[in-house]
Motif scaffolding. Structure first.
Motif, mmCIF file in Angstrom:
data_model
loop_
_atom_site.group_PDB
_atom_site.id
_atom_site.type_symbol
_atom_site.label_atom_id
_atom_site.label_comp_id
_atom_site.label_asym_id
_atom_site.label_seq_id
_atom_site.Cartn_x
_atom_site.Cartn_y
_atom_site.Cartn_z
ATOM 1 N N THR A 49 -23.082 -24.381 20.719
ATOM 2 C CA THR A 49 -23.106 -24.637 22.162
ATOM 3 C C THR A 49 -22.892 -26.119 22.443
ATOM 4 O OG1 THR A 49 -24.604 -22.768 22.537
ATOM 5 C CG2 THR A 49 -24.483 -24.443 24.268
ATOM 6 N N ALA A 50 -23.580 -26.977 21.685
ATOM 7 C CA ALA A 50 -23.374 -28.419 21.837
ATOM 8 C C ALA A 50 -21.933 -28.785 21.518
ATOM 9 C CB ALA A 50 -24.333 -29.186 20.926
ATOM 10 N N HIS A 51 -21.398 -28.156 20.485
ATOM 11 C CA HIS A 51 -20.021 -28.406 20.075
ATOM 12 C C HIS A 51 -19.036 -28.028 21.177
ATOM 13 C CE1 HIS A 51 -16.233 -26.662 18.614
ATOM 14 N NE2 HIS A 51 -16.178 -27.729 17.842
ATOM 15 N N ASP A 52 -19.239 -26.852 21.785
ATOM 16 C CA ASP A 52 -18.344 -26.439 22.867
ATOM 17 C C ASP A 52 -18.431 -27.392 24.053
ATOM 18 O OD1 ASP A 52 -17.291 -24.354 21.458
ATOM 19 O OD2 ASP A 52 -17.910 -22.790 22.860
ATOM 20 N N ALA A 53 -19.634 -27.910 24.300
ATOM 21 C CA ALA A 53 -19.778 -28.887 25.379
ATOM 22 C C ALA A 53 -18.950 -30.140 25.095
ATOM 23 C CB ALA A 53 -21.250 -29.251 25.562
ATOM 24 N N MET A 54 -18.844 -30.508 23.819
ATOM 25 C CA MET A 54 -18.037 -31.675 23.449
ATOM 26 C C MET A 54 -16.573 -31.483 23.815
ATOM 27 S SD MET A 54 -19.639 -32.438 19.685
ATOM 28 C CE MET A 54 -21.383 -32.095 19.420
ATOM 29 N N HIS A 55 -16.149 -30.228 23.866
ATOM 30 C CA HIS A 55 -14.771 -29.911 24.245
ATOM 31 C C HIS A 55 -14.665 -29.482 25.709
ATOM 32 C CE1 HIS A 55 -13.025 -30.426 20.293
ATOM 33 N NE2 HIS A 55 -13.998 -29.699 19.764
ATOM 34 N N GLY A 56 -15.774 -29.614 26.444
ATOM 35 C CA GLY A 56 -15.753 -29.326 27.873
ATOM 36 C C GLY A 56 -15.630 -27.868 28.232
ATOM 37 N N THR A 57 -16.053 -26.970 27.340
ATOM 38 C CA THR A 57 -15.838 -25.540 27.589
ATOM 39 C C THR A 57 -17.099 -24.779 28.003
ATOM 40 O OG1 THR A 57 -16.169 -24.962 25.257
ATOM 41 C CG2 THR A 57 -13.922 -25.499 25.943
ATOM 42 N N VAL A 58 -18.214 -25.476 28.168
ATOM 43 C CA VAL A 58 -19.426 -24.793 28.633
ATOM 44 C C VAL A 58 -19.390 -24.632 30.145
ATOM 45 C CG1 VAL A 58 -21.938 -24.968 28.857
ATOM 46 C CG2 VAL A 58 -20.845 -25.509 26.675
ATOM 47 N N SER A 59 -19.001 -25.684 30.842
ATOM 48 C CA SER A 59 -18.922 -25.635 32.308
ATOM 49 C C SER A 59 -17.817 -26.547 32.807
ATOM 50 C CB SER A 59 -20.261 -26.057 32.923
ATOM 51 O OG SER A 59 -20.151 -26.179 34.332
ATOM 52 N N LYS A 60 -17.205 -26.167 33.931
ATOM 53 C CA LYS A 60 -16.204 -27.020 34.565
ATOM 54 C C LYS A 60 -16.846 -28.259 35.174
ATOM 55 C CE LYS A 60 -14.576 -23.728 37.196
ATOM 56 N NZ LYS A 60 -13.734 -23.001 38.193
ATOM 57 N N ALA A 82 -26.298 -31.834 25.629
ATOM 58 C CA ALA A 82 -27.341 -32.772 25.197
ATOM 59 C C ALA A 82 -28.641 -32.043 24.868
ATOM 60 C CB ALA A 82 -27.580 -33.816 26.284
ATOM 61 N N ILE A 83 -29.014 -31.069 25.694
ATOM 62 C CA ILE A 83 -30.241 -30.306 25.448
ATOM 63 C C ILE A 83 -30.102 -29.485 24.170
ATOM 64 C CG2 ILE A 83 -31.684 -28.422 26.311
ATOM 65 C CD1 ILE A 83 -30.984 -29.453 29.163
ATOM 66 N N SER A 84 -28.945 -28.868 23.991
ATOM 67 C CA SER A 84 -28.708 -28.065 22.787
ATOM 68 C C SER A 84 -28.806 -28.925 21.534
ATOM 69 C CB SER A 84 -27.325 -27.402 22.860
ATOM 70 O OG SER A 84 -27.211 -26.568 23.983
ATOM 71 N N ALA A 85 -28.230 -30.116 21.601
ATOM 72 C CA ALA A 85 -28.266 -31.025 20.457
ATOM 73 C C ALA A 85 -29.692 -31.481 20.156
ATOM 74 C CB ALA A 85 -27.362 -32.227 20.713
ATOM 75 N N LEU A 86 -30.462 -31.801 21.186
ATOM 76 C CA LEU A 86 -31.838 -32.247 20.987
ATOM 77 C C LEU A 86 -32.706 -31.160 20.367
ATOM 78 C CD1 LEU A 86 -32.670 -34.344 24.176
ATOM 79 C CD2 LEU A 86 -32.674 -35.159 21.803
ATOM 80 N N PHE A 108 -33.478 -32.821 17.119
ATOM 81 C CA PHE A 108 -33.313 -34.123 17.757
ATOM 82 C C PHE A 108 -31.982 -34.797 17.417
ATOM 83 C CE2 PHE A 108 -37.949 -33.540 17.549
ATOM 84 C CZ PHE A 108 -38.256 -33.688 18.894
ATOM 85 N N ASN A 109 -30.912 -34.028 17.444
ATOM 86 C CA ASN A 109 -29.587 -34.637 17.364
ATOM 87 C C ASN A 109 -29.256 -35.262 18.710
ATOM 88 O OD1 ASN A 109 -27.826 -34.122 14.811
ATOM 89 N ND2 ASN A 109 -29.013 -32.244 15.057
ATOM 90 N N PHE A 110 -28.462 -36.312 18.674
ATOM 91 C CA PHE A 110 -28.088 -37.009 19.906
ATOM 92 C C PHE A 110 -26.633 -36.705 20.250
ATOM 93 C CE2 PHE A 110 -31.576 -39.473 18.063
ATOM 94 C CZ PHE A 110 -32.484 -39.385 19.112
ATOM 95 N N TYR A 111 -26.450 -36.145 21.427
ATOM 96 C CA TYR A 111 -25.155 -35.624 21.845
ATOM 97 C C TYR A 111 -24.040 -36.663 21.789
ATOM 98 C CZ TYR A 111 -21.615 -33.517 24.878
ATOM 99 O OH TYR A 111 -20.441 -33.035 25.386
ATOM 100 N N ASN A 112 -24.274 -37.846 22.316
ATOM 101 C CA ASN A 112 -23.207 -38.851 22.360
ATOM 102 C C ASN A 112 -22.730 -39.230 20.955
ATOM 103 O OD1 ASN A 112 -23.193 -38.919 25.136
ATOM 104 N ND2 ASN A 112 -24.559 -40.695 25.292
ATOM 105 N N ARG A 113 -23.657 -39.331 20.032
ATOM 106 C CA ARG A 113 -23.312 -39.661 18.648
ATOM 107 C C ARG A 113 -22.502 -38.526 18.014
ATOM 108 N NH1 ARG A 113 -26.147 -39.203 13.593
ATOM 109 N NH2 ARG A 113 -25.628 -40.909 12.159
#
Length: 234
Positions: free
Chosen positions: A55-66, A76-80, A84-89
């Motif tokens: 889910t975090a990965h798909d967000a990185m490609h902008g496919t979770v929500s427009k 970010a929530i999925s990564a945490l 405790f992974n950090f989304y931006n990193r």
């Protein structure tokens, strides 16, 4: 590239609800190795941890929500929640993987055998802050929850999930030599949607992901069917 929609929000919501539900159930189980539900909880939680990362990965490609803010917030929530992974990193490194796939600049790639590659992969994504936050969380939670449940049903599934993500989503697709015609330097898991889902949410269909990173995980099976019929470059 697949057309973006908000349907990914519903898939993300289902994964989050199942992850929380399974975790809360697992943490109150009587931890006894003779109890079969311990093993069921362990396997389910491992699979759902993988779902969080996907889910975090798909967000990185902008496919979770427009909606960009909502898309990033879910990522970010999925990564945490995934230790405790950090989304931006993660986002920065993942796009480097796509840009420099199977080269020395690819953070996911390693010239070597399985175990050195796996540990190289872990070093790229584990930070001292994650370890500290996990340690603090563990020591606070063990005041209320048995340590065996925390270690084996909260922490250990996350570790096994990294192995699952690495093996099916990095090592298998990118190992070995690829033909010059294969610009993605990737292979793809054999066509079997049940196997592909339970191994890594269809990310064994990795060549498909690389040629269309804007295709969310739940649409990869259709893309796989199409490309399998056309053939692969090698």
């Amino acid at each position: 590239m697949a057309k973006r929609s908000n349907k990914g929000i519903y898939y993300a919501l289902v994964i989050h609800i199942l992850w929380w539900g399974c975790l809360l159930w697992a943490l109150q189980l009587d931890f006894n190795l003779a109890n079969p539900w311990i093993y069921v909880a362990f396997l389910l939680q491992t699979h759902l941890y993988t779902g969080l990362f996907i889910t975090a990965h798909d967000a990185m490609h902008g496919t979770v929500s427009k909606n960009r803010k909502l898309n990033k917030a879910v990522g970010a929530i999925s990564a945490l929640l995934f230790s405790f992974n950090f989304y931006n990193r993660l986002n920065k490194k993942h796009h480097e993987h796509h840009r420099f796939v199977a080269t020395d600049k690819d953070p996911d790639y390693h010239h070597g055998s399985f175990w050195p590659w796996y540990f190289s992969f872990l070093k790229q994504y584990i930070s001292i802050w994650q370890i500290l936050l996990m340690a603090i969380s563990y020591n606070l939670l063990k005041l209320f929850i048995p340590w065996k449940n925390l270690v084996f049903l909260w922490m250990a599934p996350a570790v096994l999930s990294t192995f699952q993500l690495f093996y099916f989503g990095t090592y298998q697709p990118h190992k070995g030599e690829h033909s010059a015609a294969n610009e993605q330097k990737s292979t793809s898991q054999s066509l079997n949607h049940w196997k592909a889902f339970f191994t890594c949410y269809f990310f064994g269909y990795h060549y498909e992901h690389h040629i269309s990173p804007g295709t969310p995980w739940w649409k990869l099976p259709k893309l796989k069917e199409k490309i399998a019929g056309e053939g692969y470059p090698g």
